[in-house]
Design an enzyme around this catalytic site. Structure first.
Site, PDB file in Angstrom:
ATOM      1  N   GLU A 195      40.675 -11.555-102.282  1.00 13.55           N
ATOM      2  CA  GLU A 195      40.569 -11.477-100.815  1.00 13.55           C
ATOM      3  C   GLU A 195      39.133 -11.639-100.332  1.00 13.55           C
ATOM      4  OE1 GLU A 195      43.047  -8.431 -99.220  1.00 13.55           O
ATOM      5  OE2 GLU A 195      41.682  -7.957 -97.582  1.00 13.55           O
ATOM      6  N   LYS A 202      38.534  -2.536-104.258  1.00 15.67           N
ATOM      7  CA  LYS A 202      37.350  -3.005-103.531  1.00 15.67           C
ATOM      8  C   LYS A 202      36.264  -3.407-104.513  1.00 15.67           C
ATOM      9  CE  LYS A 202      38.512  -2.695 -99.273  1.00 15.67           C
ATOM     10  NZ  LYS A 202      38.375  -3.815 -98.322  1.00 15.67           N
ATOM     11  N   GLU A 234      50.164  -3.804 -95.960  1.00 16.80           N
ATOM     12  CA  GLU A 234      48.916  -3.167 -96.384  1.00 16.80           C
ATOM     13  C   GLU A 234      48.931  -1.725 -95.895  1.00 16.80           C
ATOM     14  OE1 GLU A 234      45.133  -4.949 -95.262  1.00 16.80           O
ATOM     15  OE2 GLU A 234      44.129  -3.598 -96.669  1.00 16.80           O
ATOM     16  N   HIS A 275      46.803  -8.083 -92.363  1.00 20.81           N
ATOM     17  CA  HIS A 275      45.801  -7.062 -92.652  1.00 20.81           C
ATOM     18  C   HIS A 275      46.078  -5.860 -91.755  1.00 20.81           C
ATOM     19  CE1 HIS A 275      41.776  -5.203 -91.783  1.00 20.81           C
ATOM     20  NE2 HIS A 275      41.632  -5.333 -93.077  1.00 20.81           N
ATOM     21  N   GLU A 295      41.243 -11.678 -92.015  1.00 18.24           N
ATOM     22  CA  GLU A 295      41.111 -10.482 -91.183  1.00 18.24           C
ATOM     23  C   GLU A 295      39.953 -10.608 -90.197  1.00 18.24           C
ATOM     24  OE1 GLU A 295      40.096  -8.011 -94.806  1.00 18.24           O
ATOM     25  OE2 GLU A 295      38.870  -6.990 -93.315  1.00 18.24           O
TER      26      GLU A 295
HETATM   27 CA    CA Z   1      40.056  -6.786 -96.684  1.00 23.43          CA
END
Ligand code: CA
Length: 379
Positions: free
Chosen positions: A224, A170, A333, A300, A250
């Site tokens: 992403e 992230k 995922e 996702h 997503e």
């Molecule tokens: Ca994401």
């Protein structure tokens, strides 16, 4: 006339739990985390489970509003029900909460259809093309600490020891910090591990391009949501002006939301979420559209075992893109961030020592829901 698969009830469950340790992505802190599961029951007593991505206390009222349109219908008529629900709210809900609510109902109907026929959902979809998939670990969120590089490296070591060979970091904390964090993370995990970055649309195109160029030598599988989901021209700029493959989707909804991303080739990899994009029925249509345009699909997933199972059945039938003797199959995922409702209320698949997950083989979704946990987490 009533059939065994005539729908008797549609019940949304709003579930919420406090987190032991808050975490953040680039848009918000999570101190509580919830889920919205939908329970659909038939005249014969079959129970199907569905799930909506998105705030549970907002998607549940939409499900409750739609329920009278579904009760009394034949659960096997998934396509007819989907179209009736979408058309009923087309003028008001082409994206977001409405489509997420429809997603949950659709997933539950597939669960019922599988149980009614004794078949796993992927066989109703014409599969399997594959019976197991490689998983990547989502996590590596920000915590209320200062030693970000240290706890991220510890978390990575844990995931690698569990078998995962792909990790998604992230980012979205600011350009300079992201570059340093990404370089440090790659150094910590070593060169042989698959790595993706996800900034949750924290940047405009220019900043995303600068970030992508600055970390392009780190062998990153995809970048992403570089820019906000509405900014399709921004996606095109990022895709053209930095070397890392671009992923997103997503926060796109239904076939019409993905049509423009696909036709304009906004992303190299599309990431429809089964609990948001319109359910199993709609994700399959989106994936087939993407296949026709040569765009890869990696769904996702960020929910409970219900969304996980629905995603696995789809992963069992998504076309290799492109096909060949040595294709690059889609990845699962596997969200490893804290989620008490997921862990206690639903069954989750196991990850093998090779980082692979088997597609469920029981009838329907093949997921079990713990009613005592539903009562415990009821909000
Ligand atoms: Ca994401």
């Amino acid at each position: 006339m009533s059939k065994p698969t005539t729908i008797r009830a549609v019940v949304p469950h709003v579930l919420m739990a406090d987190l032991a340790e808050p975490f953040a992505y680039s848009q918000a802190w999570y101190r509580r985390r919830g889920a919205m599961l939908v329970e659909v029951t038939t005249a014969e007593g079959i129970t199907g489970w569905g799930e909506a991505f998105g705030p549970p206390e907002l998607t549940a009222p939409v499900v409750a509003w739609l329920a009278p349109l579904v009760v009394g219908q034949d659960a096997m008529a998934r396509e007819a029900i989907w179209q009736a629900l979408y058309n009923r709210l087309r003028d008001h809900g082409q994206r977001g909460l409405v489509v997420e609510a429809i997603s949950a109902i659709d997933i539950a109907l597939w669960d019922i259809a599988g149980q009614a026929t004794g078949l796993p959902v992927h066989r109703l979809l014409g599969g399997p093309l594959r019976t197991e998939v490689e998983a990547y670990a989502t996590g590596f969120y920000r915590r209320e600490r200062d030693d970000h590089a240290d706890y991220l490296a510890e978390e990575a070591a844990q995931r690698l020891s569990e078998g995962y060979r792909w990790l998604k970091l992230k980012t979205g904390w600011g350009l300079a910090e992201d570059i340093a964090l990404t370089r440090g993370f790659r150094a910590a995990i070593g060169p042989g591990v698959g790595l993706m970055i996800d900034c949750n649309h924290a940047y405009d195109a220019g900043t995303a391009i600068a970030y992508g160029c600055a970390v392009a030598d780190l062998d990153i599988a995809w970048f992403e949501e570089p820019v906000p989901p509405e900014d399709l021209d921004g996606y095109l700029e990022v895709k053209a002006r930095q070397p890392i493959p671009v992923a997103g989707g997503e926060a796109a909804f239904a076939r019409w939301g993905f049509r423009d991303m696909i036709v304009r080739r906004c992303a190299d990899i599309l990431q429809p979420d089964v609990a948001a994009c319109g359910g199993i029925s709609e994700l399959k249509k989106i994936a087939d559209m993407a296949s026709a345009f040569g765009v890869r699909v990696n769904p996702h997933v960020w929910g409970t075992g219900v969304a996980m199972a629905a995603s696995l059945h789809l992963l069992a039938v998504l076309p290799d893109n492109p096909p060949g003797l040595f294709p690059r199959p889609p990845l699962l995922e596997f969200d490893r961030s804290p989620h008490p409702v997921r862990d206690e209320a639903t069954t989750m698949p196991a990850v093998s020592a090779e980082g692979r997950v088997r597609v469920p083989e029981g009838p329907g979704l093949g997921v079990a829901v713990d009613r005592a946990a539903l009562r415990r987490f009821a909000a």
